[in-house]
Design a protein around this motif. Structure first.
Motif, short mmCIF file in Angstrom:
data_model
loop_
_atom_site.label_atom_id
_atom_site.label_comp_id
_atom_site.label_asym_id
_atom_site.label_seq_id
_atom_site.Cartn_x
_atom_site.Cartn_y
_atom_site.Cartn_z
N ALA A 53 0.95 -1.06 -0.02
CA ALA A 53 -0.02 0.17 0.00
C ALA A 53 0.83 1.16 0.02
N ALA A 54 1.98 1.24 0.90
CA ALA A 54 2.78 2.68 1.05
C ALA A 54 3.49 2.70 -0.47
N LYS A 55 3.80 1.60 -1.07
CA LYS A 55 4.65 1.62 -2.55
C LYS A 55 3.59 2.27 -3.55
N ALA A 56 2.32 1.75 -3.35
CA ALA A 56 1.38 2.28 -4.41
C ALA A 56 1.14 3.82 -4.16
N LEU A 57 0.87 4.19 -2.99
CA LEU A 57 0.31 5.48 -2.56
C LEU A 57 1.62 6.61 -2.77
N GLY A 58 2.95 6.08 -2.51
CA GLY A 58 4.02 7.03 -2.71
C GLY A 58 4.29 7.01 -4.29
N ALA A 59 3.90 6.15 -5.21
CA ALA A 59 4.03 6.30 -6.57
C ALA A 59 2.97 7.17 -7.02
N ILE A 60 1.88 7.00 -6.53
CA ILE A 60 0.87 8.04 -7.17
C ILE A 60 1.00 9.59 -6.41
N THR A 61 1.65 9.52 -5.18
CA THR A 61 2.01 10.85 -4.76
C THR A 61 3.03 11.51 -5.65
N ILE A 62 3.97 10.78 -5.92
CA ILE A 62 5.10 11.47 -6.82
C ILE A 62 4.51 11.89 -7.97
N GLY A 77 10.44 8.01 1.98
CA GLY A 77 10.08 6.72 2.25
C GLY A 77 10.73 5.74 1.48
N PHE A 78 10.72 6.11 0.18
CA PHE A 78 11.38 5.33 -0.77
C PHE A 78 12.78 5.14 -0.49
N PHE A 79 13.58 6.19 -0.12
CA PHE A 79 15.10 6.22 0.07
C PHE A 79 15.35 5.21 1.19
N TYR A 80 14.65 5.32 2.32
CA TYR A 80 14.81 4.40 3.47
C TYR A 80 14.41 2.89 2.84
N ASN A 81 13.30 2.91 2.23
CA ASN A 81 13.11 1.40 1.92
C ASN A 81 14.15 0.74 0.93
N PHE A 82 14.87 1.60 0.01
CA PHE A 82 15.62 0.94 -0.75
C PHE A 82 17.19 0.79 -0.08
N VAL A 83 17.31 1.71 0.92
CA VAL A 83 18.56 1.42 1.78
C VAL A 83 18.56 0.18 2.66
N GLU A 96 20.75 -10.63 -4.62
CA GLU A 96 19.55 -10.05 -5.28
C GLU A 96 19.56 -8.56 -5.09
N PHE A 97 20.64 -7.82 -4.79
CA PHE A 97 20.64 -6.46 -4.29
C PHE A 97 20.47 -5.56 -5.79
N GLU A 98 20.56 -5.93 -6.91
CA GLU A 98 20.51 -5.40 -8.09
C GLU A 98 19.32 -4.30 -8.13
N GLY A 99 18.13 -5.03 -7.80
CA GLY A 99 17.00 -4.44 -7.87
C GLY A 99 16.82 -3.07 -7.07
N ALA A 100 17.27 -3.26 -5.80
CA ALA A 100 17.29 -2.28 -4.81
C ALA A 100 18.10 -0.88 -5.38
N LEU A 101 19.26 -1.34 -5.98
CA LEU A 101 20.22 -0.41 -6.48
C LEU A 101 19.79 0.32 -7.60
N LEU A 105 18.97 4.35 -7.95
CA LEU A 105 19.34 5.22 -8.70
C LEU A 105 18.22 6.01 -9.78
N LEU A 106 17.21 5.32 -10.07
CA LEU A 106 15.90 5.89 -10.31
C LEU A 106 15.55 7.06 -9.56
N LEU A 107 15.26 6.64 -8.21
CA LEU A 107 14.89 7.47 -7.13
C LEU A 107 15.46 8.80 -7.07
N GLY A 108 17.00 8.63 -7.00
CA GLY A 108 17.66 9.84 -6.74
C GLY A 108 17.61 10.60 -8.10
N THR A 109 17.73 10.02 -9.49
CA THR A 109 17.46 10.78 -10.73
C THR A 109 16.36 11.74 -10.75
N SER A 110 15.18 11.03 -10.41
CA SER A 110 13.87 11.47 -10.39
C SER A 110 14.05 12.52 -9.35
#
Length: 133
Positions: A53-62, A77-83, A96-101, A105-110
């Motif tokens: 729910a937090a991921k969906a709401l965060g994406a919609i909010t952005i 919230g996304f920053f802490y989730n990915f860390v 399996e850390f590549e997805g988080a990385l 990177l997409l989050l930082g660029t956005s």
């Protein structure tokens, strides 16, 4: 230059939000499979639905930007989730850390291009005051 920044922002932000919405849908529709992975990382399984729910709401909010505070809260919230995801995968040693990385990177660029295209809240306040004067 401004047009290129807008195109870059919307492309990267669109990719990022699509990634988050797909991730949230996997948490709901492939619950059993994801629950096994979550437990292997040491996280409690009951976090899956709230995290979806937090991921969906965060994406919609952005994407919709209802307010600067909520938008910045979603980015944080996304920053802490990915860390935490990156650290959990490194500690588990599952490789399996590549997805988080990639998501990080997409989050930082956005976030960077959001500031370039839309400015910060203090810059917007100054512009608004100049227009009123």
């Amino acid at each position: 230059m401004k047009k290129r920044n807008k195109i870059t922002y919307w492309s990267v932000t669109g990719l990022f939000c699509a990634m988050m919405l797909m991730s949230a849908s996997m948490y709901v529709f492939k619950y059993e499979e994801i629950a096994v992975n979550f437990a292997a990382l040491g996280y409690p399984v009951y976090l899956l639905y709230p995290l979806a729910a937090a991921k969906a709401l965060g994406a919609i909010t952005i994407l919709t930007k209802p307010s600067n505070f909520l938008k910045n809260l979603a980015y944080a919230g996304f920053f802490y989730n990915f860390v935490m995801a990156f650290g959990a995968h490194i500690m588990a040693g599952d490789g399996e850390f590549e997805g988080a990385l990639v998501a990080f990177l997409l989050l930082g660029t956005s976030y960077f291009f959001d500031r370039k295209v839309f400015g910060t809240s203090s810059e917007l306040k100054i512009v608004h005051e100049q227009v009123e004067a």
